[in-house]
Structure formats: structure tokens, C-alpha cells
Design a protein around this motif. Structure first.
Motif, PDB file in Angstrom:
ATOM      1  N   ILE A 157      47.693  -4.365 -21.912  1.00 36.93           N
ATOM      2  CA  ILE A 157      47.514  -5.801 -21.745  1.00 36.93           C
ATOM      3  C   ILE A 157      48.147  -6.206 -20.419  1.00 36.93           C
ATOM      4  CG2 ILE A 157      48.365  -8.055 -22.579  1.00 36.93           C
ATOM      5  CD1 ILE A 157      46.207  -7.108 -24.411  1.00 36.93           C
ATOM      6  N   TYR A 158      47.463  -7.107 -19.690  1.00 40.88           N
ATOM      7  CA  TYR A 158      48.110  -7.688 -18.518  1.00 40.88           C
ATOM      8  C   TYR A 158      48.081  -9.205 -18.671  1.00 40.88           C
ATOM      9  CZ  TYR A 158      43.405  -8.686 -16.663  1.00 40.88           C
ATOM     10  OH  TYR A 158      42.135  -9.148 -16.498  1.00 40.88           O
ATOM     11  N   TYR A 159      48.868  -9.876 -17.826  1.00 36.95           N
ATOM     12  CA  TYR A 159      48.999 -11.322 -17.976  1.00 36.95           C
ATOM     13  C   TYR A 159      48.481 -12.039 -16.751  1.00 36.95           C
ATOM     14  CZ  TYR A 159      51.755 -10.027 -21.958  1.00 36.95           C
ATOM     15  OH  TYR A 159      52.139  -9.499 -23.160  1.00 36.95           O
ATOM     16  N   LYS A 160      47.407 -12.824 -17.003  1.00 37.11           N
ATOM     17  CA  LYS A 160      46.816 -13.598 -15.921  1.00 37.11           C
ATOM     18  C   LYS A 160      47.270 -15.031 -16.137  1.00 37.11           C
ATOM     19  CE  LYS A 160      42.188 -14.624 -14.208  1.00 37.11           C
ATOM     20  NZ  LYS A 160      40.763 -14.423 -14.523  1.00 37.11           N
ATOM     21  N   GLU A 161      48.100 -15.533 -15.266  1.00 35.82           N
ATOM     22  CA  GLU A 161      48.697 -16.864 -15.439  1.00 35.82           C
ATOM     23  C   GLU A 161      49.307 -16.997 -16.840  1.00 35.82           C
ATOM     24  OE1 GLU A 161      45.302 -17.712 -13.613  1.00 35.82           O
ATOM     25  OE2 GLU A 161      46.677 -17.011 -12.047  1.00 35.82           O
ATOM     26  N   GLY A 162      49.952 -15.961 -17.265  1.00 40.32           N
ATOM     27  CA  GLY A 162      50.617 -16.013 -18.571  1.00 40.32           C
ATOM     28  C   GLY A 162      49.708 -15.751 -19.749  1.00 40.32           C
ATOM     29  N   ILE A 163      48.403 -15.633 -19.517  1.00 45.39           N
ATOM     30  CA  ILE A 163      47.480 -15.400 -20.632  1.00 45.39           C
ATOM     31  C   ILE A 163      47.272 -13.901 -20.794  1.00 45.39           C
ATOM     32  CG2 ILE A 163      45.153 -15.811 -21.524  1.00 45.39           C
ATOM     33  CD1 ILE A 163      45.075 -18.282 -19.681  1.00 45.39           C
ATOM     34  N   PRO A 164      47.529 -13.377 -22.004  1.00 45.03           N
ATOM     35  CA  PRO A 164      47.334 -11.937 -22.196  1.00 45.03           C
ATOM     36  C   PRO A 164      45.861 -11.563 -22.124  1.00 45.03           C
ATOM     37  CG  PRO A 164      47.916 -13.012 -24.267  1.00 45.03           C
ATOM     38  CD  PRO A 164      48.037 -14.059 -23.197  1.00 45.03           C
ATOM     39  N   MET A 165      45.551 -10.566 -21.298  1.00 47.47           N
ATOM     40  CA  MET A 165      44.167 -10.123 -21.122  1.00 47.47           C
ATOM     41  C   MET A 165      44.091  -8.629 -21.374  1.00 47.47           C
ATOM     42  SD  MET A 165      42.637 -12.904 -19.832  1.00 47.47           S
ATOM     43  CE  MET A 165      41.254 -12.462 -18.797  1.00 47.47           C
ATOM     44  N   PRO A 166      43.011  -8.154 -21.970  1.00 52.61           N
ATOM     45  CA  PRO A 166      42.894  -6.721 -22.223  1.00 52.61           C
ATOM     46  C   PRO A 166      42.598  -5.943 -20.941  1.00 52.61           C
ATOM     47  CG  PRO A 166      40.923  -7.872 -22.981  1.00 52.61           C
ATOM     48  CD  PRO A 166      41.885  -8.927 -22.538  1.00 52.61           C
ATOM     49  N   VAL A 167      43.246  -4.801 -20.822  1.00 51.29           N
ATOM     50  CA  VAL A 167      42.918  -3.871 -19.740  1.00 51.29           C
ATOM     51  C   VAL A 167      41.510  -3.346 -20.000  1.00 51.29           C
ATOM     52  CG1 VAL A 167      43.466  -1.558 -18.885  1.00 51.29           C
ATOM     53  CG2 VAL A 167      45.295  -3.237 -19.204  1.00 51.29           C
ATOM     54  N   LYS A 168      40.714  -3.202 -18.943  1.00 47.63           N
ATOM     55  CA  LYS A 168      39.318  -2.762 -19.112  1.00 47.63           C
ATOM     56  C   LYS A 168      39.240  -1.327 -19.647  1.00 47.63           C
ATOM     57  CE  LYS A 168      36.986  -5.555 -15.633  1.00 47.63           C
ATOM     58  NZ  LYS A 168      36.382  -5.467 -14.291  1.00 47.63           N
ATOM     59  N   ALA A 169      38.230  -1.087 -20.441  1.00 54.55           N
ATOM     60  CA  ALA A 169      38.066   0.229 -21.066  1.00 54.55           C
ATOM     61  C   ALA A 169      38.038   1.346 -20.037  1.00 54.55           C
ATOM     62  CB  ALA A 169      36.788   0.260 -21.908  1.00 54.55           C
ATOM     63  N   GLU A 170      37.413   1.105 -18.888  1.00 57.10           N
ATOM     64  CA  GLU A 170      37.298   2.188 -17.895  1.00 57.10           C
ATOM     65  C   GLU A 170      38.652   2.550 -17.285  1.00 57.10           C
ATOM     66  OE1 GLU A 170      35.370  -0.895 -16.955  1.00 57.10           O
ATOM     67  OE2 GLU A 170      35.549  -1.005 -14.764  1.00 57.10           O
ATOM     68  N   HIS A 171      39.662   1.685 -17.488  1.00 57.48           N
ATOM     69  CA  HIS A 171      40.981   1.997 -16.935  1.00 57.48           C
ATOM     70  C   HIS A 171      41.897   2.678 -17.945  1.00 57.48           C
ATOM     71  CE1 HIS A 171      39.995  -1.293 -13.858  1.00 57.48           C
ATOM     72  NE2 HIS A 171      39.813  -0.093 -13.294  1.00 57.48           N
ATOM     73  N   LEU A 172      41.351   2.987 -19.116  1.00 58.01           N
ATOM     74  CA  LEU A 172      42.142   3.725 -20.102  1.00 58.01           C
ATOM     75  C   LEU A 172      41.993   5.216 -19.814  1.00 58.01           C
ATOM     76  CD1 LEU A 172      41.418   1.798 -23.426  1.00 58.01           C
ATOM     77  CD2 LEU A 172      43.270   1.452 -21.780  1.00 58.01           C
ATOM     78  N   PRO A 173      42.972   6.052 -20.036  1.00 66.15           N
ATOM     79  CA  PRO A 173      44.261   5.631 -20.578  1.00 66.15           C
ATOM     80  C   PRO A 173      45.092   4.876 -19.552  1.00 66.15           C
ATOM     81  CG  PRO A 173      44.332   7.927 -19.959  1.00 66.15           C
ATOM     82  CD  PRO A 173      42.915   7.486 -19.780  1.00 66.15           C
ATOM     83  N   LEU A 174      45.833   3.932 -20.043  1.00 64.92           N
ATOM     84  CA  LEU A 174      46.838   3.282 -19.223  1.00 64.92           C
ATOM     85  C   LEU A 174      48.068   4.173 -19.348  1.00 64.92           C
ATOM     86  CD1 LEU A 174      47.642   0.729 -17.592  1.00 64.92           C
ATOM     87  CD2 LEU A 174      48.414  -0.256 -19.746  1.00 64.92           C
ATOM     88  N   SER A 175      48.247   5.053 -18.355  1.00 67.44           N
ATOM     89  CA  SER A 175      49.264   6.102 -18.492  1.00 67.44           C
ATOM     90  C   SER A 175      50.661   5.569 -18.252  1.00 67.44           C
ATOM     91  CB  SER A 175      48.989   7.222 -17.499  1.00 67.44           C
ATOM     92  OG  SER A 175      47.705   7.728 -17.722  1.00 67.44           O
ATOM     93  N   LEU A 176      51.612   6.228 -18.909  1.00 73.69           N
ATOM     94  CA  LEU A 176      53.018   5.871 -18.727  1.00 73.69           C
ATOM     95  C   LEU A 176      53.402   6.082 -17.271  1.00 73.69           C
ATOM     96  CD1 LEU A 176      55.152   7.389 -21.615  1.00 73.69           C
ATOM     97  CD2 LEU A 176      55.211   5.044 -20.782  1.00 73.69           C
ATOM     98  N   PRO A 177      53.984   5.080 -16.641  1.00 75.59           N
ATOM     99  CA  PRO A 177      54.377   5.231 -15.235  1.00 75.59           C
ATOM    100  C   PRO A 177      55.696   5.989 -15.116  1.00 75.59           C
ATOM    101  CG  PRO A 177      55.013   3.080 -16.038  1.00 75.59           C
ATOM    102  CD  PRO A 177      54.322   3.766 -17.182  1.00 75.59           C
TER     103      PRO A 177
END
Length: 928
Positions: free
Chosen positions: A487-507
Motif C-alpha cells: 500500500i502507498y499513500y497518495k495525499e494520505g489516502i491508502p492506494m494499492p500497489v499495482k499488480a505488476e509491481h508485486l512482489p513488493l520486496s523487502l528493502p
RNA sequence: GCCCUGGUGGUGGAAUUGGUAGACACGCGGGACUUAAAAUCCCGUGGACAGCAAUGUCCGUGCGGGUUCAAGUCCCGCCUGGGGCACCA
């Protein structure tokens, strides 16, 4: 050559690996059987003999089912995200992925030695990005879904948005945190931010300000099932209540389905009961009470609407939103003070403090909806803000807590159900005749509840309602070693990360600790922002990403589905799932009753709604193996001295107990004194007081743990006796579901049995097996065994199966039977239990291919029959002697034979029997 | 407090669901083989009493009652170990 288990086991383990013997097919005309173990968390301590208990049982079933022509799915993997690896990382700076990998390798080595028939091609690891990308996908699906109470299913959030913009909340029945009402015009006028805030009230994965269990020592929040008696389950640190913005899972939407589903699964009763308790359904009514001088009403939940005429006061939780508004000025100071005092108490204090009754009058009065009398409104911390409505109507005559409160503050007690004496205690029984209650008078409690609810509904005061104790599950953890929440926050609104960017790997992070501002470790990452076009980007180049990670139970809530198609490029391969359907048998510990087993049922039901999971329940049958406890050795040290006293003499001294390593103690409880001296620096010059020239230790049964030096490593047992002995001995120890202490002493019996069995086939390096025809006795010995084993497979009574093996082998040894006709089926029957030895024997019998898929021999009742029954003959139910009679004799002829017997006449002493009872095949009883 | 489970020899545990309680194993005692040990094999092993003996009698499944020709098993009332829930209205 004697039974050389080392050679045998190494040879066949290699053979299985090279031949991919236990590979499961995703497409097959054979019937399928899915047998699953709860996958382990690969801890640094490695396996002890308790861990494989369940795996051995499931392996026996898996191998047996293969012999029975099933296509068996028997996978294994690792629940590899978790707190211990992270804490180790904090201490050492080593990346948790590294230590986890090492631990997994060690586990794998240990598991391989025991000879399990896992299909390792299907291994999953929850911490692998290939796996957790789908855990993240499920999270997003939950985020994009709401629960429609009308259809009883999860549905796309887009449908809800459409409904809102068309007709507002009118006609929408959704599982929600709060009951909201608005029109379509309202909705369409709201800002995007306001709309999202409302949607959070309905999403199945949602963010909300909620009271959470915060563990300062671990620096993270915990779910209810991770807290025991106010302490964290891992580590035992204190836990406090704290309000936080948190990701949660709306498991409460499925409360009723989770309860109902228990009816259709084959689990043991106590586990079902544990889940029922945890869900905590209670039926009752919601009732509104008007307040004098206020338009607001106090809403209460009660399971006893029949006692409403006995309500003599009301109590609000200190956190109840109405408290401040209704408190009259002269009590304002006292109420404020009381609220502060209550807020300071932690959950643990409250629990420890159950007996102290505290409360404060607000000065306000409510109006009884039926009698119109005014009743005082109090604040009291025995009322919980988080359950029901956070307010109660107090009926002291019929509720012990209300009773105690009334006695403490001298409030009236009005009995309304006959049968108790309220001068001493509350009468809580749900039975009796209702009195002093106007239209309810004369009714029994059960009827009165229905009538009261009907009346409450008719007068518009409220309605019948069902409450659940189950709470939504907190889903965010302020930790590093877990799945990132996509999840990312656009102006404080939670938005889903796009499917093509999964996996969202641990940094990568520079340390695994929270930041100085108290942000979770992920906030340390240099690249942890998101651009919907590019994916994860460096700081300052995108929108902030969520920094909490998922809890330990996320991956384990669906891993069993992944095993069905572990390499699929999507969540699951539909065809594979359609074939495997569900887990037929799940084996694991009962400690997961309110955690993993509830959460995975919840996710499964959700995935079923999305038509991903074909069944409504994930685990058809479940077996809880008992825990194997450690048999700790304790030595007694004389107080104040470095002198130890043998167990039998300990009472002559003042002593303190010290744990000694069980490896230093032999099976007669004698301590290896020299070894003990060398064990720890401070013991080098210790003195010992012996009894009969020996030093004996005391024994205590405790959890197997490094801490108590009572850990027995399966590797050691395998080295000394072999894996087949270990497997059989663990099963022989007692009923699978029972907890029992480990006791190495008894293992020689099982080991001796395997050697004896081996000698039936081979002696002095030559094969004894001959082609002679088996006789009656030999066939009977074999088929008795086959029958017992076949039957025990349904009840998991492997301990009695092994007894049957011993009896059979003893008998064959006595008969000197080495006939192929007997020994071939015997080897197959042995195969699920002692697979290495069975393969070896099968090979020696001249078969070129493995034993694992050979048909299991069927037993034949005809071989079990005897020519004659031995009838015990009883007089007045006491057994006196036995008589052999023809097998097919009729009841009458048995009776005749017995009555003519000399012994019978002796026992009758000339008297005539009153009655003769013949139970065919069982007993003859003569009543004098 | 409520709910779920158990309680059988020195020990782990069996007992076809109402029909010979203690299978099987450990441990213990005795014996055989061996220079000795290990390994292996054989015999005994719930308690009490009677008998030189084969054997016999009585008592025994946490406690107290009950049903039954017959109870570890079913019913009623307790004691007790383990687990779950718990100021949940």
C-alpha cells in the motif's frame, strides 16, 4: 550380518531422492489424498524429538495411502518469517534472510535423516518473494472487497461504491466497523479523502484507529491470540493497551460462518470448543434507554431481556462517549478523576483486580422503558468499552457482577425470576418463573426472553441481536522480517500497489530497529517510496509506502493452497486446485487453535467467495498430536555449599534444585559425575554425597527446551538406533493425541523388535526366505496383524499397531516361519512404519522396483477363524473356567455342552440354574 | 465461575464399545549360553490368603451410590490432573 540400519537407511534415502519416489501428480486418474503437516518455523535450536511426532504420523498415513492406490500430496515447507530471526538480526546485525536460510538447511538435514516421504519439489517458504507476492495479492484482494450480509459473501468494493453513489447506505447491509447512514447526494458530494475514509469502514483489510495490544519490549503490536494473561506469547513481555492507526482484518464479518463451519469438519471436540469460545456468540437484544433531560439514548446489549424489569441502575464504561455529556456539574470532578484512574490501569491490572469494585455516579438518570421509573446512571470499569455497546442495564438480582456493584454502592436489588435468594447472591440460572414483570409475569425464562424481545421491537426500543466476542484482527506489525504491506499513500489516502509491481520486496535497511522517531524499521530504507508508473523508487521521488509488515500468520493462512501448484505464475493453478480440492488430513499442534487455524479458515472462506478455493473449509480432518515433554534431570545442591546430594538422601539436607543436562544421566537415573563436573566451570570442584555408591538425580516432566537441558536430538537417536526405530518408538510411546514425556529407556524394545524381524528374513548374511506353503497358524498371525493395522489407520492408534507387529513377529519367530507367502505381505505392512527396512527386505525378496506403490495386502477373515471357540464359563458373572466348543455350534448346543460339563456340575453343587446366558463367540453365564 | 478432556500395575499404556481387566513394551527377579561382558533365548512379575505342588479363593480400573446375569465401559453425586474462555452483560 546383523540388522545394519546405517547402511540400509542411507541407501534407501538416496534411492528415494534419485527416483523422485514421492512426487505427487497434479493430473491423475487415481483418487487423491492430501495429507499435510503444519509447517515449522525454522528456529536456530533445530529439531528435538518432539517436533517429528506429527510428521511421523502423517508420513505413515501418506505411505499407507500410496499403498492403497491414492495419488498422495504430502508436502513440506517453512514458515520462515518471524520474530526470533529478527531479534537475532538486531543482536548480531546479520540479515534475517541469512540466518533463516541456515536454519532451514539444518532443518532439512534433520528431516531427511528420519526418512519422510515429502514431495520436496513443492517446498514453500513464506519469506521467499516468489511466495509472498501472492500473500500480498491476497491482501490487496481483501482491501478491494467488502462483505455483503445479504449474500453472505465478499464482493468487489466497486459494487459498494456504485451502490453508495446510486442510493447511499439505503438497502446496503454490510459488515462494518460502525453503522453509518448517508444518502447518494451526501456520498457524491464527499471529497475523495472523505469517501475513502468511509470505505475503510467496509473494506475487509482496512485501516482504523483502534485499541491495540502494544508490547513496548518487542516494539510492536500483537493480536489477541498472541497475548496470554497480559504478557506477550513470545518472550513474556508486558503488553499495554494503546490507541493506534492500524491495518486490521475484518474477520468478524465471517464470525457466523466460522462458527457454522465447525459442524462440517472432522476435528476433535475440544478444539472446536476452543474456537467456539473464541468466537463467543451470544444471543440477546439491543435496547435503548432514554435519559432524563437529554435527547441522546443509552444503548445496551443484554442476553437477558426477560429481566428488564429488574434493571435498577445503568453502568457505562469509563470510555463511553456519553459519559461527559450527561454527567451533572456536581459530579463532574469525581467522574473525571474516576476516568483518569481507569485509563491508567492496564489490561493486566484490571484482570488482577477483579475483586475490587469501583465506580462513580454521574448524577444522571435514565428512564426505564416499561415502568417509566428513573434509574441512576453510573460509570464503572467492569463494563468494557469494546464489547457490545459499552453500556449495560444492571440487573443485580440476576447477574453476579451487577450484584457486587449494587452491594458496594447500596443500590436496589429487584428479583424478577423465582428460585433464588437474592439476600446472599445473584440468581443467575436461566430457568424459573418470571415475576414482578408486568406482561412477562408467569412465563418461564425462555419464553419471557422471546416475548420481551418481541415487545421491545414492537415499541421501537431496539431489537433482537447477536454479539460476538471475536474481534477484528490487527494486521500490521512494526517489524522488519515480514511481508511488506503493498500500500502507498497518495495525499494520505491508502492506494494499492499495482499488480505488476508485486512482489513488493523487502528493502535493505541499515539496522533492524525502529527509527529514532519510533517509525518501523522499513522507514530506514533508502528506497521505500512508490511511483505508480515505475514501482519502488528512492526517497523523495514518489509517494510514501506503508512501513508496517504483515504478522506471522499471513503466509501460513494460505500456504496449503500454494502446495497444490507451487510453481504457478499466479496465486493458484485452477486445474490443480480443482483436482486437490482441500486438505484431507491436517496434523499439527493444538496451540494454533485460536491463531493459525482460525485465520486460515477465514482466508479460505474469503478465497472461496472469490471462487479461488473450491471448498468452504480448508482442512477436512484434523489431528492434534500431543506434545512430547522433556524428562528433566535435577540435582540437589546443599544450600550454601558446592556439594550435591543424591536424590534419595536429599531430605536430610536443605537443598536447592539445579537442572543437569539429560545427556549426563543414564537410564537408571545415575549421574555421570565426572561429566557433570566438566559440564560447567563452577562445578569443577563440586563434592558429591552418594547413596549405595551411586549419585542419583531426580526427574521432572517439563516442556522440552534448551533452558532445562532436557532436549533430546533426533539425530542422536538416529545414529544410535536408526530412523526406523525412532519412527516406531515415537508412535509406540502412546496415543498420538496425548502429551507424554520422552523416555529413551523404552526404545530398546522397539529396536529389538526390528532386529528380530530382520532375522526372520536374513541370518548370517543369507536369505532365509523359502517358497513353502504357509500353514494355518502362520496365516493367522499375519492376518491378525493386517487386520489390526488396517483398522488402526482410521483411528491413528499406531501404538497398538506396533504392539500387533511385535506379537506377530514373536509368533513367527516361535514358529520358525520364513516363508515368502508370509514375509512378503509382512514387509509391505511394515513399510509405512519402518520404510527403510521395508524397502531393504523387499529388495532382498528379489523385487527390482521400490515397495512404496505396491498394493497393501488385504486381510482375510477366513484366516482369523478358529476351529473352536474358547467360551469362558461364568457363574453369576464371575469367570470360573473355559471350554472349547465347535465354532459353528448353535446357542442351544453350547448351552447343552456346558451344562453337561463335569466342572459345571461341581460349581452348581446340585442346584438348578435360574438362567443360562449364551453370548455367541463371547461367554456363557450361568446364574444360580 | 462456565465449557471441553482425562484418572487402569513400579512405568508407558491395551481392552473388539456392556462380555476372561492389565495385551504389547520398559523396568525388576530368576535361569541358559559365555573365561567374562555384550548380544540372544527361556521362565516369573496387580495385591492378599491357602497349599510341597498343579492349583484354588477373595480383593482390585480416582471415591460413594445405582442399573444389569455381567460395569474400566452406562446412570446419579463427589474428588482430582490437563486444556480453553472469562468483569463478554
Amino acid at each position: 550380518m546383523e540388522y545394519n540400519f546405517k547402511d540400509i537407511e542411507a541407501r534407501w534415502q538416496k534411492y528415494w531422492q534419485q527416483n523422485n519416489t514421492f512426487k505427487a501428480e497434479d493430473r491423475s486418474t487415481k483418487p487423491k489424498y492430501y495429507v499435510l503437516d503444519m509447517f515449522p518455523y525454522p528456529s536456530g535450536a533445530g529439531l528435538h524429538v518432539g517436533h517429528p511426532l506429527g510428521y511421523i504420523a502423517s508420513d505413515i498415513i501418506a505411505r499407507y495411502k500410496r499403498h492403497r492406490g491414492f495419488n498422495v500430496l504430502h508436502p513440506m515447507g517453512y514458515d520462515s518469517f518471524g520474530l526470533p530471526a529478527e531479534q537475532y538480526a538486531i543482536q548480531t546485525g546479520q540479515h534475517p534472510a541469512l540466518t533463516t536460510k541456515k536454519n532451514i538447511q539444518r532443518y532439512r538435514r534433520q528431516l531427511d535423516k528420519i526418512g519422510f516421504s515429502f514431495d520436496w519439489d513443492r517446498e514453500v517458504r513464506t519469506s521467499s518473494p516468489d511466495f509472498y507476492r501472492f500473500t500480498q495479492e491476497i491482501f490487496l484482494r481483501l482491501f478491494n472487497t467488502w462483505f455483503n450480509k445479504k449474500t453472505g459473501k465478499a464482493e468487489p468494493i466497486a459494487d459498494l461504491i456504485a451502490a453508495f453513489s446510486f442510493s447511499g447506505t439505503e438497502g446496503v447491509e454490510a459488515a462494518a466497523s460502525e453503522d453509518l447512514h448517508f444518502t447518494a447526494e451526501d456520498w457524491n458530494m464527499y471529497s475523495e479523502e472523505a469517501q475513502e475514509k468511509i470505505l475503510q469502514n467496509y473494506r475487509l483489510a482496512y485501516r482504523a484507529e483502534s485499541t491495540v495490544n502494544w508490547c513496548p519490549a518487542l516494539g510492536t503490536v500483537l493480536a489477541n491470540d498472541e497475548v496470554k494473561d497480559g504478557l506477550s506469547e513470545r518472550g513474556g513481555h508486558p503488553v499495554v493497551q494503546k490507541k493506534m492507526m492500524q491495518w486490521s482484518m475484518r474477520i468478524t464479518a465471517y464470525a457466523q460462518q466460522l462458527l457454522d463451519g465447525l459442524e462440517e469438519v472432522d476435528w476433535n471436540e475440544s478444539l472446536k470448543e476452543t474456537q467456539r469460545n473464541w468466537i463467543g456468540r451470544s444471543e440477546g437484544a439491543r435496547v435503548e434507554f432514554s435519559l432524563q433531560g437529554h435527547t441522546e439514548k443509552i444503548e445496551v446489549f443484554t442476553t437477558r431481556p426477560d429481566t428488564i424489569f429488574g434493571a435498577s441502575f445503568m453502568v457505562l464504561a469509563p470510555e463511553h462517549p456519553l459519559v461527559d455529556g450527561i454527567t451533572v456539574p456536581e459530579y463532574a470532578g469525581a467522574v473525571k478523576k474516576y476516568k483518569e484512574q481507569a485509563a491508567r490501569k492496564t489490561e493486566r491490572d484490571r484482570m488482577a483486580d477483579v475483586k475490587t469494585i469501583s465506580g462513580q455516579f454521574t448524577g444522571a438518570y435514565a428512564i426505564h422503558p416499561f415502568t417509566q421509573k428513573s434509574i441512576p446512571v453510573w460509570v464503572g470499569d467492569y463494563v468494557l468499552a469494546s464489547y457490545g455497546t459499552g453500556a449495560v442495564m444492571a440487573v443485580p438480582a440476576h447477574d453476579s457482577r451487577d450484584y457486587a456493584f449494587a452491594r458496594q454502592f447500596e443500590l436496589p436489588v429487584l428479583p424478577v425470576v423465582e428460585g433464588g435468594d437474592v439476600s446472599k447472591e445473584a440468581f443467575e440460572a436461566k430457568e424459573g418463573t418470571v415475576v414482578n414483570s408486568d406482561f412477562l409475569n408467569g412465563l418461564q425464562v425462555g419464553e419471557a426472553i422471546h416475548k420481551a424481545i418481541a415487545q421491545i421491537e414492537e415499541m421501537g426500543l431496539g431489537e433482537g441481536k447477536i454479539n460476538y466476542r471475536l474481534r477484528d484482527a490487527v494486521f500490521g506489525r512494526q517489524r522488519y522480517w515480514g511481508e511488506p504491506i503493498p500500500i502507498y499513500y497518495k495525499e494520505g489516502i491508502p492506494m494499492p500497489v499495482k499488480a505488476e509491481h508485486l512482489p513488493l520486496s523487502l528493502p535493505e535497511v541499515d539496522a533492524y530497529l525502529p527509527t529514532e522517531e519510533g517509525e518501523p524499521p522499513l522507514a530506514r530504507a533508502a528506497a521505500w517510496e512508490y511511483d505508480p508508473e515505475k514501482g519502488v523508487v528512492a526517497k523523495g521521488e514518489g509517494y510514501p509506502l506503508e512501513t508496517t509488515t504483515m504478522p506471522g500468520w499471513a503466509g501460513s493462512s494460505w500456504y496449503y493452497l500454494r502446495y497444490m501448484s507451487p510453481q504457478a505464475g499466479k496465486l493458484v493453478d485452477e486445474e490443480a486446485v480443482r483436482y486437490w480440492q482441500e486438505v484431507d488430513l491436517y496434523v499439527g499442534g493444538s496451540e494454533h487453535a485460536t491463531g493459525h487455524l482460525l485465520y486460515s479458515r477465514f482466508w479460505h472462506k474469503f478465497l472461496h467467495d472469490l471462487e479461488i478455493a473450491p471448498t468452504t473449509e480448508p482442512f477436512r480432518k484434523l489431528i492434534n498430536q500431543g506434545m512430547i515433554l522433556g524428562n528433566s534431570a535435577v540435582v540437589y545442591r546443599v544450600e550454601g555449599k558446592n556439594t550435591f546430594v543424591s536424590y534419595g538422601l536429599r531430605k536430610q539436607y536443605k537443598t536447592t534444585k539445579i537442572h543437569a543436562d539429560v545427556a549426563l544421566v543414564n537410564s537408571s537415573d545415575e549421574l555421570d559425575v565426572e561429566g557433570f563436573k566438566a559440564w560447567r566451570d563452577d562445578l569443577g570442584n563440586a563434592e558429591f554425597i552418594l547413596e549405595d555408591g551411586k549419585f542419583k538425580v531426580g526427574r521432572e516432566v517439563e516442556k522440552m527446551s534448551k533452558r532445562w537441558y532436557n532436549v533430546v536430538n533426533p539425530d542422536d537417536i538416529c545414529a544410535q538406533y536408526g530412523a526406523d526405530t525412532l519412527r516406531m518408538y515415537e508412535m509406540f510411546l502412546g496415543p498420538l493425541e496425548q502429551s507424554k514425556p520422552w523416555n529413551t529407556a523404552g526404545i530398546s524394545g522397539v529396536h529389538g523388535f526390528l532386529r528380530k524381524l530382520y532375522r526372520l528374513y536374513v541370518q548370517n548374511d543369507s536369505l532365509l526366505v523359502n517358497e513353502e506353503k504357509a500353514d494355518k497358524k502362520e496365516l493367522k498371525a499375519l492376518h491378525t496383524l493386517l487386520k489390526k493395522v488396517t483398522e488402526d489407520m482410521n483411528t491413528f492408534s499406531f501404538n497398538t499397531s506396533i504392539s500387533a507387529f511385535m506379537i506377530c513377529v514373536n509368533e513367527l519367530t516361535e514358529l520358525r516361519c520364513s516363508k515368502r507367502e508370509i514375509l512378503e505381505p509382512l514387509a509391505i505392512c511394515l513399510s509405512p512404519f519402518a520404510p527403510h527396512l521395508a524397502e531393504e527386505l523387499w529388495h532382498k525378496l528379489g523385487h527390482a522396483t521400490g515397495i512404496s506403490r505396491v498394493d497393501f495386502p488385504a486381510y482375510n477373515e477366513a484366516h482369523l477363524e478358529e476351529d473352536a471357540f474358547v467360551y469362558p464359563v461364568a457363574f453369576n458373572g464371575k469367570m470360573r473356567f473355559k471350554q472349547e466348543l465347535p465354532r459353528n455350534a448353535s446357542k442351544e448346543s453350547v448351552e447343552k455342552e456346558v451344562m453337561q460339563n463335569e466342572k459345571t456340575k461341581h460349581y452348581l453343587e446340585g442346584k438348578t440354574p435360574k438362567k443360562v446366558i449364551v453370548v455367541p463367540g463371547k461367554i456363557v453365564n450361568i446364574v444360580v
